[in-house]
Design a protein around this motif. Structure first.
Motif, PDB file in Angstrom:
ATOM      1  N   SER A 190       0.833  -1.206   0.000  1.00 34.86           N
ATOM      2  CA  SER A 190       0.000   0.000   0.000  1.00 34.86           C
ATOM      3  C   SER A 190       0.865   1.254   0.000  1.00 34.86           C
ATOM      4  CB  SER A 190      -0.915   0.004   1.228  1.00 34.86           C
ATOM      5  OG  SER A 190      -1.815  -1.077   1.191  1.00 34.86           O
ATOM      6  N   LEU A 240     -13.421   2.986  11.083  1.00 33.80           N
ATOM      7  CA  LEU A 240     -13.639   4.159  10.250  1.00 33.80           C
ATOM      8  C   LEU A 240     -14.930   4.843  10.685  1.00 33.80           C
ATOM      9  CD1 LEU A 240     -12.170   5.452   7.787  1.00 33.80           C
ATOM     10  CD2 LEU A 240     -13.885   4.353   6.346  1.00 33.80           C
ATOM     11  N   GLU A 248     -13.286   9.314   4.762  1.00 39.07           N
ATOM     12  CA  GLU A 248     -13.010   8.777   3.438  1.00 39.07           C
ATOM     13  C   GLU A 248     -11.509   8.675   3.227  1.00 39.07           C
ATOM     14  OE1 GLU A 248     -14.721  11.616   0.783  1.00 39.07           O
ATOM     15  OE2 GLU A 248     -13.418  13.243   1.432  1.00 39.07           O
ATOM     16  N   PRO A 249     -11.044   7.642   2.516  1.00 37.84           N
ATOM     17  CA  PRO A 249      -9.617   7.596   2.157  1.00 37.84           C
ATOM     18  C   PRO A 249      -9.339   8.577   1.026  1.00 37.84           C
ATOM     19  CG  PRO A 249     -10.769   5.704   1.254  1.00 37.84           C
ATOM     20  CD  PRO A 249     -11.779   6.442   2.077  1.00 37.84           C
ATOM     21  N   SER A 296      -5.737   3.948   0.976  1.00 32.27           N
ATOM     22  CA  SER A 296      -6.387   4.022   2.288  1.00 32.27           C
ATOM     23  C   SER A 296      -5.413   4.258   3.436  1.00 32.27           C
ATOM     24  CB  SER A 296      -7.198   2.745   2.572  1.00 32.27           C
ATOM     25  OG  SER A 296      -8.244   2.610   1.639  1.00 32.27           O
ATOM     26  N   LEU A 302      -6.454   9.255   5.562  1.00 30.76           N
ATOM     27  CA  LEU A 302      -7.903   9.400   5.674  1.00 30.76           C
ATOM     28  C   LEU A 302      -8.266  10.864   5.903  1.00 30.76           C
ATOM     29  CD1 LEU A 302      -8.453   6.380   8.064  1.00 30.76           C
ATOM     30  CD2 LEU A 302      -8.673   6.375   5.580  1.00 30.76           C
ATOM     31  N   ARG A 336      -2.232   7.063   8.500  1.00 29.75           N
ATOM     32  CA  ARG A 336      -2.123   5.911   9.386  1.00 29.75           C
ATOM     33  C   ARG A 336      -0.675   5.567   9.703  1.00 29.75           C
ATOM     34  NH1 ARG A 336      -6.173   1.487   6.878  1.00 29.75           N
ATOM     35  NH2 ARG A 336      -5.415   0.357   8.720  1.00 29.75           N
TER      36      ARG A 336
END
Length: 806
Positions: free
Chosen positions: A295, A331, A336-337, A343, A346, A359
């Motif tokens: 990610s 969440l 929303e991401p 993601s 956020l 994050r």
């Protein structure tokens, strides 16, 4: 004989010496004199800190035109002391040759002081930073005088502060690890210097401030009204108890009106989750997990600048190494991401503002060593427009940031940085989203509703006006809303004093009724003796009618007329309330305007003509629960205006969902109109009428030219309401409710009270906000230009040829 003369000399001079020493402590008028100074050795004076206070800056900074908070440290070395601290800010005006040509002073702030012997204590206060006529004033002096109750004056002297540019705002970092944020303070999204041999230009977008965290209360304001100069608050790792409940409430207000609140990684998330700001978090943390390398690599690929050389290296690094911490959790609704972040970042919008929660730790080496890091912060974290480095052969006019280059790389002398598609490198509307409509909003003229606004705002925000010195959200007596309110009060407020013709006419009518008519009536009734009993009755009735005609009650001496403007965001119970009051006095009086909480500020209109009193009002803080404007003097038979702002609780929320409007506030909303403007500019409206407490209604739109708003409202507030619903007053893709509240919203108390008071409140409820701009990476990097310059230098050596020209 000589000995006798010596004793006589002592007897005569000692009382004079003692008397003169006493004069140093108490003036002959019974109070402290300007020239009376308490002995310096009796006190120790610490530095004056302007909030937010940077722990490493040589000079603090203040934002012209804005209300701010500060702190003065004092210590009594000779016994316990009580008194008052008088503070005033002064902007020093200079000409083009930097010669001082004048000063602009703020309203004086006064607060009580208690000094136990030997203890250095800090006393916080609030003040208005004066707004000079141009940005040539780069220095602001903040001076204080301590007036002990025992007599004398301690002058702490004036401390210089840097004046922020119109487009420059505070970026506040809450951390116990300040060394990690040196990168922020030199980043090209914070400031940039460019130019050529003829001219250098430096554009400052953010002043990155890292307050000292030492277990005491953080040097931050207690109210949103003192945070209009804040654009970003970055919560890194300070503990949950680092901020007081009032400071947390101020942040909650500030976010709704456009603040950007960044919660950094695991440490920041854990801390904020234990405060009242938990409701603001996009992700409620439950545990820490290992960062997903795939990610992270995907996020870097999506947001890398095309010329980035480091992408492959950083991508492989994040894929091969583990044990990096990320946040896991639930969440929250509305979160929303961010696009292209897999993601990992956020966002949760609140009104105009937003809370951003990565994050992962934004200061970890794997992302800081990425060449596109500054572009990522500028576009993803701050949501500012994409930027473009260009090399210009002319002296640069616009620029914006400091590039992040390798140690051996240098800038071209004429490198500029501008927002893509513009010649602008620094703009208040791009740097901050904080807005207060009563200070900033551009309203369409009533005779121009279907055309364009007569004055355009920033290139990034056409519905708000940017002041050339104070930027956005500075205290403003001349905004469109304030000007409309002032014009209305000027024509409507006060007491109508009867002219001589009215007096003569009333006297003649009274005498005619009293003598001939009174005589004839009772003569015809054959009860002439009753005429004497009718005389006092006729006198009372005549006086009442005269008073009614003159709009002046018997014994009446004061009148307050107020137009208020409340701005609130759907789903939030607290509103920003602006009051403009016209205070009339038949006899001269001094007024006190007392706020019930810290969320209040007030000043006379800055540009008012001489009020004819010779008395300067002062802003008192810490004497009661809330601040007060005292000694607001109104001369005999004069009207004087005062501008007040406060945060008020409406007792509930106004909500809007699926075209249904619900009023859960404590107030009846009257003469309401909902108006929406689509992304294509098409404008529709719905007349709501009245909406009582707890009532809801469906909103059915029609083209705006088919509605008929209510007219002839009290105090002619329909003129302001019609301008608020006009087409060009709304941003594209937004919805708002414009209504009124009968009477005033409780809060500010005025004494002495007036026998006659007329008040109307206009309310603007932001129901839907425009979507945030699409995230775009910068067009290029400064390091690319540095490499090309180096390559060119190598190519032009005797052993090479220049093949780098385009």
């Amino acid at each position: 004989m000589p000995r006798f003369a010596f004793y006589l000399y002592i007897l005569l001079t000692v009382p004079l010496i003692v008397g003169c020493e006493g004069c140093r402590q108490v003036s002959t008028s019974g109070g402290p004199s300007e020239n009376d100074k308490a002995p310096k050795e009796a006190y120790s004076v610490g530095a004056t800190l302007g909030y937010p206070a940077d722990q490493n800056a040589t000079f603090g900074a203040l934002k012209p035109g804005h209300w701010m908070s500060a702190e003065q440290s004092l210590r009594s070395n000779q016994g316990d002391q009580r008194g008052e601290l008088h503070t005033q800010a002064t902007a020093i005006l200079r000409d083009r040759d930097l010669n001082q040509i004048g000063t602009v002073n703020s309203i004086k702030t006064v607060r009580p002081v208690v000094l136990p012997e030997g203890q250095m204590r800090g006393f916080d206060f609030r003040f208005h930073v004066p707004l000079p006529s141009s940005e040539s004033s780069r220095r602001i002096s903040l001076s204080s005088r301590m007036v002990p109750s025992s007599g004398g004056i301690l002058d702490t002297g004036g401390q210089p502060f840097v004046a922020l540019d119109a487009s420059e705002y505070f970026f506040v970092v809450l951390t116990t690890r300040p060394d990690r944020f040196t990168r922020f303070q030199t980043a090209n999204w914070a400031s940039f210097q460019s130019g050529n041999v003829d001219r250098e230009v430096r554009y400052n977008n953010y002043r990155v401030v890292v307050p000292k965290v030492d277990g005491s209360i953080l040097p931050l304001p207690d109210t949103m009204l003192d945070m209009s100069s804040f654009a970003v608050i970055f919560w890194d790792d300070v503990s949950a108890d680092a901020l007081t409940p009032m400071q947390q409430s101020a942040i909650a207000d500030w976010v709704r009106f456009g603040g950007r609140f960044i919660i950094n990684g695991a440490d920041g998330s854990d801390a904020v989750a234990n405060t009242s700001l938990l409701e603001l978090m996009p992700l409620e943390p439950t545990s820490n997990i290992e960062l997903d390398g795939k990610s992270a690599a995907e996020m870097m690929e999506n947001h890398s600048v095309e010329s980035d050389r480091s992408l492959a290296k950083q991508r492989n690094l994040v894929l091969s190494e583990s044990s990096r911490i990320a946040v896991d959790g639930r969440l929250n609704s509305g979160a929303e991401p961010l696009e292209g972040t897999a993601s990992l970042v956020l966002r949760k919008p609140f009104g105009r503002g937003a809370v951003i929660q990565p994050r992962f730790d934004l200061l970890d080496s794997w992302i800081q060593d990425w060449e596109s890091y500054d572009s990522f912060v500028n576009n993803v974290i701050l949501n500012r427009p994409a930027r473009n480095f260009v090399v210009s052969q002319s002296a640069p006019s616009f620029s914006d940031g400091v590039g992040s280059l390798d140690e051996n790389e240098v800038f071209p002398e004429d490198l500029e940085l501008t927002f893509t598609g513009t010649r602008i490198g620094s703009d208040a509307a791009a740097n901050t989203q904080f807005r207060l409509s009563s200070r900033d909003a551009i309203l369409s003229q009533l005779d121009n509703q279907q055309g364009e606004s007569k004055e355009a705002g920033s290139i990034f925000d056409r519905t708000y006006r940017v002041d050339g010195v104070g930027g956005l959200a500075s205290w403003n007596d001349n905004s469109d809303i304030m000007q409309q309110m002032t014009d209305t009060l000027t024509s409507e407020a006060g007491i109508e004093i009867p002219d001589s013709a009215l007096v003569i006419r009333s006297l003649l009518i009274y005498l005619i009724v009293l003598v001939p008519i009174n005589y004839i009536v009772f003569r015809l009734m054959n009860r002439l003796e009753y005429a004497w009993f009718a005389v006092p009755v006729i006198a009372v009735i005549g006086a009442a009618l005269a008073a009614r005609q003159a709009r002046l009650d018997i014994g009446f001496a004061r009148s307050n007329t107020e137009i208020a403007f409340a701005e609130v965001y759907a789903g939030y119970p607290r509103a920003h309330l602006t009051r403009l009051m016209g205070i009339y006095n038949s006899l001269s009086s001094r007024y006190e305007l007392q706020f019930p909480t810290a969320d209040g500020i007030a000043m006379p209109l800055i540009d008012e003509v001489d009020p004819g009193t010779g008395i300067q009002p002062a802003f008192h803080v810490s004497f009661a629960e809330g601040p007060a404007l005292v000694d607001f003097a109104v001369a005999s038979n004069r009207m004087r205006f005062v501008h007040c702002e406060e945060m008020v609780d409406l007792g509930g929320k106004v909500t809007f969902s699926n075209d249904e409007l619900v009023n859960d506030s404590d107030h009846e909303l009257m003469d309401g109109v909902v108006v929406r403007r689509g992304p294509d500019g098409r404008t529709e409206a719905a007349v709501i009428g009245s909406l009582s407490q707890g009532e809801s209604t469906a909103v059915n739109y029609v083209p705006i030219n088919q509605i008929s708003p209510t007219v002839d409202l009290p105090l002619k507030i329909d003129a302001l309401m019609q301008r608020l619903i006009a087409k060009d007053s709304l941003p594209l893709d937004s919805t708002r409710l414009v209504c009124r509240i009968e009477g005033r919203i409780d809060g500010l108390n005025i004494s002495p009270s007036a026998s006659q008071s007329i008040t109307q409140t206009v309310m603007l409820v932001h129901l839907e906000q425009p979507p945030f701009p699409t995230l775009e990476t910068d067009r290029n990097l400064a390091s690319s230009f540095a490499r090309s310059v180096k390559a060119k230098d190598v190519a032009e050596t005797p052993s090479g040829t220049d093949d780098t020209k385009n």
